[in-house]
Design an enzyme around this catalytic site. Sequence first.
Site, PDB file in Angstrom:
ATOM      1  N   LYS A 375       0.820  -1.393  -0.138  1.00  0.00           N
ATOM      2  CA  LYS A 375      -0.155   0.503   0.411  1.00  0.00           C
ATOM      3  C   LYS A 375       0.473   1.086   0.053  1.00  0.00           C
ATOM      4  O   LYS A 375       2.349   0.903   0.447  1.00  0.00           O
ATOM      5  CB  LYS A 375      -1.156  -0.100   2.141  1.00  0.00           C
ATOM      6  CG  LYS A 375       0.105   0.095   2.344  1.00  0.00           C
ATOM      7  CD  LYS A 375      -1.181  -0.774   3.751  1.00  0.00           C
ATOM      8  CE  LYS A 375      -0.203  -0.383   4.927  1.00  0.00           C
ATOM      9  NZ  LYS A 375      -1.383  -0.917   6.157  1.00  0.00           N
ATOM     10  N   ARG A 469     -10.853  -0.067  15.064  1.00  0.00           N
ATOM     11  CA  ARG A 469     -10.672   0.573  13.612  1.00  0.00           C
ATOM     12  C   ARG A 469     -11.260  -0.291  12.451  1.00  0.00           C
ATOM     13  O   ARG A 469     -12.487  -0.379  12.485  1.00  0.00           O
ATOM     14  CB  ARG A 469      -8.848   0.156  13.436  1.00  0.00           C
ATOM     15  CG  ARG A 469      -8.592   1.435  12.081  1.00  0.00           C
ATOM     16  CD  ARG A 469      -6.834   1.678  12.231  1.00  0.00           C
ATOM     17  NE  ARG A 469      -6.405   0.042  11.201  1.00  0.00           N
ATOM     18  CZ  ARG A 469      -5.198   0.079  10.570  1.00  0.00           C
ATOM     19  NH1 ARG A 469      -4.755   0.785  10.645  1.00  0.00           N
ATOM     20  NH2 ARG A 469      -5.141  -1.122  10.336  1.00  0.00           N
ATOM     21  N   HIS A 497      -5.878  -7.988  13.193  1.00  0.00           N
ATOM     22  CA  HIS A 497      -5.728  -6.771  12.937  1.00  0.00           C
ATOM     23  C   HIS A 497      -4.299  -6.292  14.739  1.00  0.00           C
ATOM     24  O   HIS A 497      -5.341  -6.214  15.658  1.00  0.00           O
ATOM     25  CB  HIS A 497      -4.928  -4.826  12.253  1.00  0.00           C
ATOM     26  CG  HIS A 497      -3.856  -4.569  11.652  1.00  0.00           C
ATOM     27  ND1 HIS A 497      -3.004  -5.851  11.189  1.00  0.00           N
ATOM     28  CD2 HIS A 497      -3.872  -3.566  11.891  1.00  0.00           C
ATOM     29  CE1 HIS A 497      -1.472  -4.239  12.026  1.00  0.00           C
ATOM     30  NE2 HIS A 497      -2.201  -2.784  11.555  1.00  0.00           N
ATOM     31  N   ARG A 556       0.771 -10.221   7.146  1.00  0.00           N
ATOM     32  CA  ARG A 556       0.611  -8.696   5.853  1.00  0.00           C
ATOM     33  C   ARG A 556       1.911  -8.194   6.520  1.00  0.00           C
ATOM     34  O   ARG A 556       1.782  -7.274   6.839  1.00  0.00           O
ATOM     35  CB  ARG A 556      -0.318  -8.665   6.579  1.00  0.00           C
ATOM     36  CG  ARG A 556      -2.086  -9.329   6.143  1.00  0.00           C
ATOM     37  CD  ARG A 556      -2.752  -8.330   6.863  1.00  0.00           C
ATOM     38  NE  ARG A 556      -2.565  -7.540   7.640  1.00  0.00           N
ATOM     39  CZ  ARG A 556      -3.414  -8.212   8.634  1.00  0.00           C
ATOM     40  NH1 ARG A 556      -4.125  -9.320   8.641  1.00  0.00           N
ATOM     41  NH2 ARG A 556      -2.886  -7.723   9.844  1.00  0.00           N
ATOM     42  N   TYR A 602      14.517  30.954   1.307  1.00  0.00           N
ATOM     43  CA  TYR A 602      13.522  31.648   1.557  1.00  0.00           C
ATOM     44  C   TYR A 602      13.951  32.068   3.704  1.00  0.00           C
ATOM     45  O   TYR A 602      14.332  31.424   4.643  1.00  0.00           O
ATOM     46  CB  TYR A 602      12.455  31.203   1.694  1.00  0.00           C
ATOM     47  CG  TYR A 602      12.091  31.227   0.624  1.00  0.00           C
ATOM     48  CD1 TYR A 602      11.615  32.032   0.013  1.00  0.00           C
ATOM     49  CD2 TYR A 602      12.154  30.042  -0.116  1.00  0.00           C
ATOM     50  CE1 TYR A 602      10.896  31.854  -1.370  1.00  0.00           C
ATOM     51  CE2 TYR A 602      11.610  29.072  -0.764  1.00  0.00           C
ATOM     52  CZ  TYR A 602      10.863  30.382  -1.975  1.00  0.00           C
ATOM     53  OH  TYR A 602       9.814  29.895  -2.908  1.00  0.00           O
ATOM     54  N   CYS A 650      12.610  24.414   0.099  1.00  0.00           N
ATOM     55  CA  CYS A 650      12.042  24.815  -0.670  1.00  0.00           C
ATOM     56  C   CYS A 650      11.362  23.468  -1.109  1.00  0.00           C
ATOM     57  O   CYS A 650      11.438  22.211  -0.930  1.00  0.00           O
ATOM     58  CB  CYS A 650      12.887  25.092  -1.931  1.00  0.00           C
ATOM     59  SG  CYS A 650      14.220  26.586  -1.079  1.00  0.00           S
ATOM     60  N   MET A 651       9.980  23.673  -2.463  1.00  0.00           N
ATOM     61  CA  MET A 651       9.154  23.203  -2.247  1.00  0.00           C
ATOM     62  C   MET A 651      10.209  22.286  -3.194  1.00  0.00           C
ATOM     63  O   MET A 651       9.761  20.983  -3.427  1.00  0.00           O
ATOM     64  CB  MET A 651       8.675  23.969  -3.526  1.00  0.00           C
ATOM     65  CG  MET A 651       7.540  22.612  -4.008  1.00  0.00           C
ATOM     66  SD  MET A 651       5.889  23.598  -4.421  1.00  0.00           S
ATOM     67  CE  MET A 651       4.777  23.917  -3.829  1.00  0.00           C
ATOM     68  N   ASP A 652      11.327  22.630  -4.162  1.00  0.00           N
ATOM     69  CA  ASP A 652      11.927  21.468  -5.544  1.00  0.00           C
ATOM     70  C   ASP A 652      13.315  21.563  -5.433  1.00  0.00           C
ATOM     71  O   ASP A 652      13.854  20.335  -6.090  1.00  0.00           O
ATOM     72  CB  ASP A 652      11.173  22.283  -6.730  1.00  0.00           C
ATOM     73  CG  ASP A 652      10.413  22.772  -7.222  1.00  0.00           C
ATOM     74  OD1 ASP A 652       9.359  21.479  -6.658  1.00  0.00           O
ATOM     75  OD2 ASP A 652       9.796  23.654  -7.028  1.00  0.00           O
TER      76      ASP A 652
HETATM   77  C1  LIG Z   1      -0.114  -1.560   7.474  1.00  0.00           C
HETATM   78  C2  LIG Z   1      -1.292  -2.456   7.523  1.00  0.00           C
HETATM   79  C3  LIG Z   1       0.169  -4.018   7.615  1.00  0.00           C
HETATM   80  C4  LIG Z   1       1.443  -4.366   7.611  1.00  0.00           C
HETATM   81  O1  LIG Z   1       1.936  -3.741   8.877  1.00  0.00           O
HETATM   82  P1  LIG Z   1       3.677  -3.612   8.148  1.00  0.00           P
HETATM   83  O2  LIG Z   1       4.193  -2.923  10.304  1.00  0.00           O
HETATM   84  O3  LIG Z   1       4.326  -2.803   7.917  1.00  0.00           O
HETATM   85  O4  LIG Z   1       4.268  -4.617   8.660  1.00  0.00           O
HETATM   86  C5  LIG Z   1      -0.961  -4.783   7.884  1.00  0.00           C
HETATM   87  N1  LIG Z   1      -2.064  -4.878   8.299  1.00  0.00           N
HETATM   88  C6  LIG Z   1      -2.660  -4.196   8.064  1.00  0.00           C
HETATM   89  C7  LIG Z   1      -4.010  -4.633   8.160  1.00  0.00           C
HETATM   90  C8  LIG Z   1      -2.024  -2.798   7.897  1.00  0.00           C
HETATM   91  O5  LIG Z   1      -2.689  -1.793   7.572  1.00  0.00           O
END
Ligand SMILES: *Cc1c(COP(=O)(O)O)cnc(C)c1O
Length: 719
Positions: A375, A469, A497, A556, A602, A650-652
């Site tokens: 992600k 969550r 989670h 995950r 700046y 700065c920005m860039d």
């Molecule tokens: C982002 C996320 C992960 C990965 O988490 P890490 O701590 O980066 O390994 C796993 N499960 C869920 C639901 C997440 O949102």
Amino acid sequence: MKAKQNTGGLDIFRLAAAFLVVAIHTSPLSSFSAEGDFFLTRVLARTAVPFFFMVTGQFVLSDSLFSGREGDGALFRQVKKLALLYGLSILLYLPVGIYAGHYQALTLSSALRMLLIDGTFYHLWYFPACITGLLLVWLLRRFLPLRAVAAAAGILYLIGLLGDSYYGLTVRIPVLSGAYDAAFQVFSYTRNGFFLAPVFLILGAVLGRRKNQGRPALSAVCLAVSLALMTAEAFLLRHFALQRHDSMYVFLVPAAYFLYRLLLSLGLRPWKAARPLSTGIYVLHPLMIVGVRGAAKLTGLTGLLVGNSLIHYAAVCGASLAASACLVLLTGWRKRPVFSCGRAWIELDRDALRHNVEVLRALLPQGSALMPAVKANAYGHGAVPVARELNRMGIRSFCVATVAEGRELRCGGVRGEILVLGYTHPRQFPLLRRYRLSQTVVDYAYALQLSRYGRRLRVHVGVDSGMHRLGERCEQVEKLARICRMKHLKVVGLFTHLCADDTHRPEDEAFTRRQLEAFYGVVRQLEERGIPRPRLHVLSSYGLLNGIQAPGQLVRVGIALYGMLSTQEDTQRCPVPLKPVLTLKARVAAVKTLHTGESAGYGRAFIAEGERRIAVLAIGYADGLPRSLSCGVGEVLIGGCRVPVAGRICMDQMTVDVTGVPDVQPGTEAVLIGRWGAEEITAGELAERTGTIANEILSRLGLRLERIVTGSSPVDGRK
Ligand SMILES: *Cc1c(COP(=O)(O)O)cnc(C)c1O
């Protein structure tokens, strides 16, 4: 990132195919044997044009067919290119055509037919055919599923056959005969973009996507058998004088298919120069036929150069190749500049990624696989390049946060399951199906919405075991059971989670234990209600590395895969050696000397005390570098030295004080995250200096940064 590395076979055959087309138009064996010439020009050489259609299919149709509208860009660019090439060729052959009397007694309808279908000179039919074929398949695909489009192409080919080499049979059936006679008012042959091109365009698109083309030996045998059958077919048709034209055979389809597989399975590296060369030969050879005849007349060698068909063929091939090569050189064809480390960029270390995958895999419980979190653009690393590398390492499941992220991966050619962890609006549910994404069920009410969509969706059910969550509450077993039984939901996963798995504090560990008990309690109770157990997943990076016992089929992992943990301290204490995957670099744009009292940037936040050398780096906060690193809070590496940020970012761009560092010039590289000799700046260090975690630093790295993969060449995964 569409680079195919095994296309050398195709490139070599492009030249061969071009010479086969020349053979069709010069009959090289006609001085020696009518049968031999028929075999060469009406059987063997008939593979050439289908092959060109297949190449086009692989490189420009594939995305449209498989990835939906996003892939259409390549198709329309190619159509434009073909139209341009066709236009130039029309102009080139206009004088020859006029001289040969081609355009006498032209009516509007015959002119249109010539322009749009038959081609304005004999070999030029290929261009309108390719354009028509591409547009036709694209149009069909807008309304039909892929299988139906393929079936339609097959039927069109059959219709074409009956007007081509099987026409002798067609005329015996009065209805058909009448229909074809009418059709031949519209086009002169059925070997055109409507009947011949589609099937080969689609075959190329399908074959080009296959990862494994099988063994070359097997393809070679199948090709030989297909060619033998095609030869038998052609000679039979010829014997019974059934052919109106001889471009299309039944066995041409398998022959072209196996030829293409064979070429891909050779695994040869691309040879890009062959591409414009073969096009040049294709377009120019009729001109060279005229040229060779003219030269023969002038030199009095007509008997040899034209009379001997083989020498004539060789002369035309040689002249076409030479003319094509000249044209290629003159028009300055060369590799497109693809220099991608111009300003500020990210280098991804493939070896580090592989190392982390191996280290993390070794920690997995039996029967468990990694489901990397890619992600937020793979935590800023670049989702497509990272996921594709992971695909090569044998990884088959991914998590993203949004539908758009899932689509990006699919369009980038990523295979396997992609789970959307976050909320998807019901109006975007069709995208879940189009891009074959799995969706998280965020609670019971959302499950109802998903089910009401009315079409089957793959889902993973989130269970809220205490983080509060996403996920349906673990106490609501009845609701969870009902979700699992909903008509249109295909529940392929159940997960939770953990929210306090990153410490060893006793109260956190106790909390984690309660989360696990709650989750596995749900699993048990669902099973007691007769619901089959889907795949389970609980752990992410910290849970895995802290050795939390949570049986499941997927883990995950996110941050650990990228070679670190959220804080410097955790990374240093990590029980296994992880290697950072990402290096962030920028170039020096300018260097100047400031005298005492002069300021930089700046707000005049930097004031030179004594003579200072300042380097301006081509990177700024718009690239994701936190502005709070300004004024010496942050440092960068140049020439192996740590130098402080001078003034405000700065920005860039940003300025750094390089006084005393030798050899800093415009173009010099600076490292903002990564290693230079003995010095290293980690994302964790930047996080510490700016009061956040490495995850935030990484995931905010901007889209403006180019991303390149470095390290040893890819090896296919074994797991
Ligand atoms: C982002 C996320 C992960 C990965 O988490 P890490 O701590 O980066 O390994 C796993 N499960 C869920 C639901 C997440 O949102």
